[in-house]
Scaffold this motif. Sequence first.
Motif, short mmCIF file in Angstrom:
data_model
loop_
_atom_site.label_atom_id
_atom_site.label_comp_id
_atom_site.label_asym_id
_atom_site.label_seq_id
_atom_site.Cartn_x
_atom_site.Cartn_y
_atom_site.Cartn_z
N TYR A 180 -3.25 -8.18 1.43
CA TYR A 180 -1.91 -8.05 0.86
C TYR A 180 -0.87 -7.82 1.96
O TYR A 180 -1.12 -7.16 2.95
CB TYR A 180 -1.84 -6.97 -0.22
N ARG A 181 0.29 -8.46 1.72
CA ARG A 181 1.38 -8.37 2.69
C ARG A 181 2.70 -8.28 1.93
O ARG A 181 2.98 -9.12 1.07
CB ARG A 181 1.36 -9.60 3.61
N VAL A 212 -2.34 1.58 3.27
CA VAL A 212 -1.39 0.59 3.80
C VAL A 212 -1.08 0.92 5.26
O VAL A 212 -1.18 2.08 5.68
CB VAL A 212 -0.07 0.56 2.99
N GLU A 213 -0.71 -0.11 5.99
CA GLU A 213 -0.24 0.08 7.37
C GLU A 213 1.15 -0.54 7.48
O GLU A 213 1.37 -1.67 7.04
CB GLU A 213 -1.19 -0.59 8.36
N ILE A 214 2.08 0.23 8.04
CA ILE A 214 3.45 -0.23 8.19
C ILE A 214 3.61 -0.76 9.61
O ILE A 214 3.37 -0.03 10.59
CB ILE A 214 4.47 0.90 7.93
N SER A 221 -0.47 4.95 5.55
CA SER A 221 -0.13 5.71 4.35
C SER A 221 -1.03 5.24 3.21
O SER A 221 -2.02 4.54 3.45
CB SER A 221 1.35 5.53 4.01
N ARG A 222 -0.68 5.65 2.00
CA ARG A 222 -1.47 5.25 0.83
C ARG A 222 -0.52 5.00 -0.34
O ARG A 222 0.52 5.66 -0.47
CB ARG A 222 -2.47 6.36 0.48
N VAL A 223 -0.86 4.05 -1.19
CA VAL A 223 -0.01 3.68 -2.33
C VAL A 223 -0.14 4.75 -3.42
O VAL A 223 -1.22 4.95 -3.97
CB VAL A 223 -0.42 2.30 -2.90
N ARG A 224 0.97 5.42 -3.72
CA ARG A 224 0.96 6.46 -4.76
C ARG A 224 1.31 5.91 -6.13
O ARG A 224 0.95 6.49 -7.16
CB ARG A 224 1.94 7.57 -4.40
#
Length: 239
Positions: A180-181, A212-214, A221-224
């Motif tokens: 995913y992007r 996720v990586e920014i 981070s992580r999708v909340r």
Amino acid sequence: MKHVIIGTAGHVDHGKTTLIQALTGINPDRLKEEQARGMTIDIGFAPLTLPDGTTVSIVDVPGHERFLKNMLAGATGVDVVLLVVAADESVMPQTVEHLNILRFLDVREGVVAITKSDLVDEQWLQTVQEDIREHLKDTFLAQAPIIAVSATTGKGLEKLRHALLSAVSRARAKDTALPYRLPIDRVFTVQGFGTVVTGTLVSGTIHVGDPVEILPQKLTSRVRGLQIHGVKVEQAEAG
């Protein structure tokens, strides 16, 4: 299910946002400055239900040359373009500029809407249609339908919906199996929740809880939570 993004394009003050509001019932201009000035500054979003019941996402972009960076951000990931040309002005500089950008982005499907058609007579409208067709003859929109519409009277809107449905049915499906992007359009903080980013998922499938990586900062981070047009979901696919 194929998810498709429709993106607007066209010169400033040619009625892109007003047309989207007439089609969807939603004003994609969310900023107070945009509503006060009557000019789109940043990209906006709205869901559109097509005649067969399919819901697609519309990205509305600014037409002013000063906000070209914002237009580029919104145009990335577009599958179908809704090229908007005002009947009282015909093709203008940003009409051509936006069209060239979409060619570089390899957009292949689209529909042309002639807005403000209620302001001109039939003879002038015919002249505008010929002018548009001449500008499009060597582009991916050479055979695209050109539909005269009016957001004020409702003329042509149903015909436009059907033309968009046809273009959407021909659009290439995005690959939901890729990583995913999400190119980020906006970032802000919501009190009690944390950082929120918005954008159009251009590949893959993302779930609540995914890491996720920014980039390019390489922050992790992580999708909340996830939302699509304001509706909470557990996963989102490309488009």
